[in-house]
Design an enzyme around this catalytic site. Structure first.
Site, PDB file in Angstrom:
ATOM      1  N   ARG A 121      37.054 -36.333 -13.053  1.00 11.74           N
ATOM      2  CA  ARG A 121      35.593 -36.179 -13.024  1.00 11.74           C
ATOM      3  C   ARG A 121      35.125 -34.990 -12.195  1.00 11.74           C
ATOM      4  O   ARG A 121      33.979 -34.943 -11.764  1.00 11.74           O
ATOM      5  CB  ARG A 121      34.905 -37.461 -12.551  1.00 11.74           C
ATOM      6  CG  ARG A 121      35.142 -38.654 -13.488  1.00 11.74           C
ATOM      7  CD  ARG A 121      34.231 -39.816 -13.138  1.00 11.74           C
ATOM      8  NE  ARG A 121      34.422 -40.901 -14.093  1.00 11.74           N
ATOM      9  CZ  ARG A 121      35.263 -41.925 -13.903  1.00 11.74           C
ATOM     10  NH1 ARG A 121      35.978 -41.988 -12.786  1.00 11.74           N
ATOM     11  NH2 ARG A 121      35.376 -42.868 -14.802  1.00 11.74           N
ATOM     12  N   LYS A 143      28.915 -22.338 -18.042  1.00 14.42           N
ATOM     13  CA  LYS A 143      29.319 -22.933 -19.316  1.00 14.42           C
ATOM     14  C   LYS A 143      30.843 -23.015 -19.389  1.00 14.42           C
ATOM     15  O   LYS A 143      31.532 -22.040 -19.103  1.00 14.42           O
ATOM     16  CB  LYS A 143      28.816 -22.095 -20.490  1.00 14.42           C
ATOM     17  CG  LYS A 143      27.344 -22.232 -20.796  1.00 14.42           C
ATOM     18  CD  LYS A 143      27.029 -21.448 -22.064  1.00 14.42           C
ATOM     19  CE  LYS A 143      25.585 -21.586 -22.469  1.00 14.42           C
ATOM     20  NZ  LYS A 143      25.291 -20.848 -23.729  1.00 14.42           N
ATOM     21  N   GLU A 185      28.645  -7.054 -24.821  1.00  9.44           N
ATOM     22  CA  GLU A 185      27.824  -8.041 -24.119  1.00  9.44           C
ATOM     23  C   GLU A 185      26.910  -7.366 -23.094  1.00  9.44           C
ATOM     24  O   GLU A 185      25.791  -7.818 -22.854  1.00  9.44           O
ATOM     25  CB  GLU A 185      28.712  -9.078 -23.429  1.00  9.44           C
ATOM     26  CG  GLU A 185      29.370 -10.064 -24.383  1.00  9.44           C
ATOM     27  CD  GLU A 185      28.400 -11.126 -24.916  1.00  9.44           C
ATOM     28  OE1 GLU A 185      27.220 -11.126 -24.526  1.00  9.44           O
ATOM     29  OE2 GLU A 185      28.843 -11.944 -25.735  1.00  9.44           O
ATOM     30  N   LYS A 225      21.831 -11.901 -15.836  1.00  8.34           N
ATOM     31  CA  LYS A 225      22.237 -13.218 -16.325  1.00  8.34           C
ATOM     32  C   LYS A 225      21.976 -14.288 -15.283  1.00  8.34           C
ATOM     33  O   LYS A 225      21.543 -15.402 -15.616  1.00  8.34           O
ATOM     34  CB  LYS A 225      23.706 -13.228 -16.740  1.00  8.34           C
ATOM     35  CG  LYS A 225      24.078 -14.568 -17.376  1.00  8.34           C
ATOM     36  CD  LYS A 225      25.365 -14.557 -18.142  1.00  8.34           C
ATOM     37  CE  LYS A 225      25.562 -15.911 -18.833  1.00  8.34           C
ATOM     38  NZ  LYS A 225      26.856 -16.006 -19.540  1.00  8.34           N
ATOM     39  N   GLU A 235      20.144 -24.224 -20.769  1.00  9.35           N
ATOM     40  CA  GLU A 235      19.773 -23.646 -22.054  1.00  9.35           C
ATOM     41  C   GLU A 235      18.724 -24.466 -22.803  1.00  9.35           C
ATOM     42  O   GLU A 235      18.798 -24.670 -24.001  1.00  9.35           O
ATOM     43  CB  GLU A 235      21.030 -23.467 -22.932  1.00  9.35           C
ATOM     44  CG  GLU A 235      20.896 -22.384 -23.975  1.00  9.35           C
ATOM     45  CD  GLU A 235      22.210 -22.072 -24.686  1.00  9.35           C
ATOM     46  OE1 GLU A 235      22.394 -20.903 -25.042  1.00  9.35           O
ATOM     47  OE2 GLU A 235      23.035 -22.981 -24.871  1.00  9.35           O
ATOM     48  N   ARG A 239      17.033 -19.477 -21.532  1.00 10.12           N
ATOM     49  CA  ARG A 239      18.434 -19.040 -21.615  1.00 10.12           C
ATOM     50  C   ARG A 239      18.872 -18.761 -23.054  1.00 10.12           C
ATOM     51  O   ARG A 239      19.843 -18.053 -23.286  1.00 10.12           O
ATOM     52  CB  ARG A 239      19.347 -20.091 -20.972  1.00 10.12           C
ATOM     53  CG  ARG A 239      20.785 -19.617 -20.791  1.00 10.12           C
ATOM     54  CD  ARG A 239      21.566 -20.533 -19.865  1.00 10.12           C
ATOM     55  NE  ARG A 239      22.959 -20.139 -19.787  1.00 10.12           N
ATOM     56  CZ  ARG A 239      23.861 -20.686 -18.973  1.00 10.12           C
ATOM     57  NH1 ARG A 239      23.497 -21.661 -18.148  1.00 10.12           N
ATOM     58  NH2 ARG A 239      25.105 -20.275 -18.965  1.00 10.12           N
ATOM     59  N   ASN A 243      21.467 -15.512 -26.508  1.00 10.05           N
ATOM     60  CA  ASN A 243      22.170 -15.656 -27.776  1.00 10.05           C
ATOM     61  C   ASN A 243      21.843 -14.538 -28.762  1.00 10.05           C
ATOM     62  O   ASN A 243      22.231 -14.620 -29.936  1.00 10.05           O
ATOM     63  CB  ASN A 243      21.826 -17.011 -28.413  1.00 10.05           C
ATOM     64  CG  ASN A 243      22.345 -18.171 -27.586  1.00 10.05           C
ATOM     65  OD1 ASN A 243      23.422 -18.094 -27.010  1.00 10.05           O
ATOM     66  ND2 ASN A 243      21.568 -19.243 -27.508  1.00 10.05           N
ATOM     67  N   HIS A 246      24.399 -13.583 -31.276  1.00  9.56           N
ATOM     68  CA  HIS A 246      25.515 -14.520 -31.218  1.00  9.56           C
ATOM     69  C   HIS A 246      25.575 -15.498 -32.388  1.00  9.56           C
ATOM     70  O   HIS A 246      26.665 -15.927 -32.771  1.00  9.56           O
ATOM     71  CB  HIS A 246      25.478 -15.291 -29.894  1.00  9.56           C
ATOM     72  CG  HIS A 246      26.044 -14.518 -28.763  1.00  9.56           C
ATOM     73  ND1 HIS A 246      25.527 -13.296 -28.374  1.00  9.56           N
ATOM     74  CD2 HIS A 246      27.081 -14.767 -27.923  1.00  9.56           C
ATOM     75  CE1 HIS A 246      26.232 -12.841 -27.354  1.00  9.56           C
ATOM     76  NE2 HIS A 246      27.176 -13.708 -27.061  1.00  9.56           N
ATOM     77  N   HIS A 250      29.021 -15.362 -33.987  1.00 11.25           N
ATOM     78  CA  HIS A 250      29.991 -16.459 -33.964  1.00 11.25           C
ATOM     79  C   HIS A 250      30.440 -16.821 -35.372  1.00 11.25           C
ATOM     80  O   HIS A 250      31.617 -17.119 -35.603  1.00 11.25           O
ATOM     81  CB  HIS A 250      29.383 -17.684 -33.289  1.00 11.25           C
ATOM     82  CG  HIS A 250      29.376 -17.599 -31.801  1.00 11.25           C
ATOM     83  ND1 HIS A 250      28.622 -18.440 -31.002  1.00 11.25           N
ATOM     84  CD2 HIS A 250      30.036 -16.789 -30.939  1.00 11.25           C
ATOM     85  CE1 HIS A 250      28.820 -18.144 -29.733  1.00 11.25           C
ATOM     86  NE2 HIS A 250      29.660 -17.147 -29.663  1.00 11.25           N
ATOM     87  N   HIS A 262      35.592 -11.066 -29.949  1.00  9.63           N
ATOM     88  CA  HIS A 262      34.265 -11.645 -29.775  1.00  9.63           C
ATOM     89  C   HIS A 262      33.181 -10.573 -29.681  1.00  9.63           C
ATOM     90  O   HIS A 262      32.174 -10.621 -30.394  1.00  9.63           O
ATOM     91  CB  HIS A 262      34.240 -12.512 -28.514  1.00  9.63           C
ATOM     92  CG  HIS A 262      32.892 -13.041 -28.169  1.00  9.63           C
ATOM     93  ND1 HIS A 262      32.294 -14.076 -28.860  1.00  9.63           N
ATOM     94  CD2 HIS A 262      32.003 -12.664 -27.203  1.00  9.63           C
ATOM     95  CE1 HIS A 262      31.101 -14.302 -28.344  1.00  9.63           C
ATOM     96  NE2 HIS A 262      30.897 -13.473 -27.336  1.00  9.63           N
TER      97      HIS A 262
END
Length: 360
Positions: A121, A143, A185, A225, A235, A239, A243, A246, A250, A262
């Site tokens: 955990r 993330k 990016e 960022k 998000e 936020r 994207n 993206h 993706h 990527h």
């Protein structure tokens, strides 16, 4: 040393940027953690280049580091690899009082963060990103994720590190292709941040210039960022502007099955989405060319014949950012002015064919 502070409701941590930071990482970690076991998770490409520096520094600071290696590449971001790492941690007696350090690019950072956030955990976690892509993007914001066969990053957590340690000298180990990939990016963030950031982009006229301005680019990227993450950690709103490019990117990356990195896929996504919104008269005329020119100066791709296939649309429908039957696309009214535009999932083909009726 440059420092950027990330202050969140439940945690505050530093992003530290300095040449040679790997050699003193033990001191940095000792300022945060008591002596303990540390799982240093890396891949088989990165570890031979810099793991010894990190392990030596950690040992000198009183820690007990254990190096765990995974194969390089996106395939390691899987539940199977995570499960194998759990088994190794159990076998070596790791408990909740121990820690995890990610040493590598975005794949290692996502995977190690996921393992750290879920083993018993949650273990204390530190990011040491070694690729430009990870230094400016994936290591910042908390993330973590692994992939499923049906899509990227579909299983994950929000789990903030105790420290992000960026050593720009690691960029010297990258091939030009992967240095340039990370720059995609950076350009994305410059496009959605204030125009002063874009002024740095205008200095980059060839791949070598990325290294010349590396520290400046990294600092500007993580500062921006961090500001967005502070405003919207999970998000729920702002936020989502990160994207930009993206959603399409993706989908293209998944279809390319490893042929596109990527950042290369995101480069294509930014240009092709801007081209579409320019055609809909929501982005200004000339913006697509402005982005294309900046990306092509360093050799990034801006087109793909994978766009428009049925599989392309299916990949977008399975994107984890879909909400209430809608896909939130991000376009630019101008450099520094991102806008979120929702599209119904059942209208994707119509929208991307240029046949939609647009609400302005």
């Amino acid at each position: 040393m440059e420092e950027v502070t990330v202050t969140l409701p439940t945690k505050t941590y530093q992003i530290k940027i300095a040449n040679g930071l790997l050699n003193t990482i033990g001191t940095e970690v000792a300022a945060l953690w008591q002596p303990r076991k540390i799982a240093v998770i890396s891949d088989r490409q990165v570890a031979p280049l810099c793991a010894d520096q990190v392990l030596t520094s950690l040992k000198a600071a009183g820690f007990e580091p254990h190096l765990y290696l995974v194969e390089a590449g996106e395939a390691s971001k899987s539940l199977g690899v995570a499960s194998s790492l759990y088994d190794e941690l159990v076998g070596d007696g790791f408990t909740r009082t121990d820690g995890v350090i990610a040493l590598g690019g975005g794949v290692v950072g996502d995977l190690a963060g996921f393992v750290a956030s879920t083993y018993m955990r949650g273990l204390a976690f530190i990011q040491i990103p070694t690729s430009l892509l990870a230094q400016v993007d994936s290591s910042v914001g908390g993330k973590t994720a692994v992939d499923l066969p049906s899509g990227k990053n579909l299983v994950g957590t929000f789990y903030q590190p105790d420290l992000v340690a960026v050593d720009p000298t690691t960029l010297k180990t990258l091939s030009q292709r992967y240095l340039v990939e990370g720059y995609a990016e950076i350009l994305k963030m410059a496009a959605i941040d204030k125009p002063e950031f874009w002024q740095i982009i205008e200095k980059i006229d060839q791949p070598a210039a990325i290294m010349t301005y590396a520290s400046e680019l990294i600092k500007a990227s993580v500062t921006f960022k961090a500001k967005v993450v502070i405003a919207d950690e999970q998000e729920g709103g702002l936020r989502q502007i990160l994207n930009f490019g993206h959603t399409m990117g993706h989908a293209i990356e998944l279809l390319a099955a490893g042929a596109l990195a990527h950042g290369e896929a995101i480069s294509i996504g930014m240009v092709q989405l801007t081209k579409l919104f320019e055609a809909y008269q929501l982005s200004p005329v000339g913006l697509t060319q402005q982005l294309t020119t900046a990306l092509q100066k360093v050799g990034l791709p801006t087109e793909s014949d994978l766009i428009g296939s049925q599989a392309f649309y299916e990949n977008m429908r399975h994107d984890k950012k879909n909400r209430h039957g809608k896909l939130n696309l991000v376009y630019l009214k101008a450099i520094g002015e991102p806008v979120i535009y929702p599209v119904q999932l059942n209208e994707l083909e119509t929208f991307f064919s240029g046949q939609a009726i647009i609400t302005k």
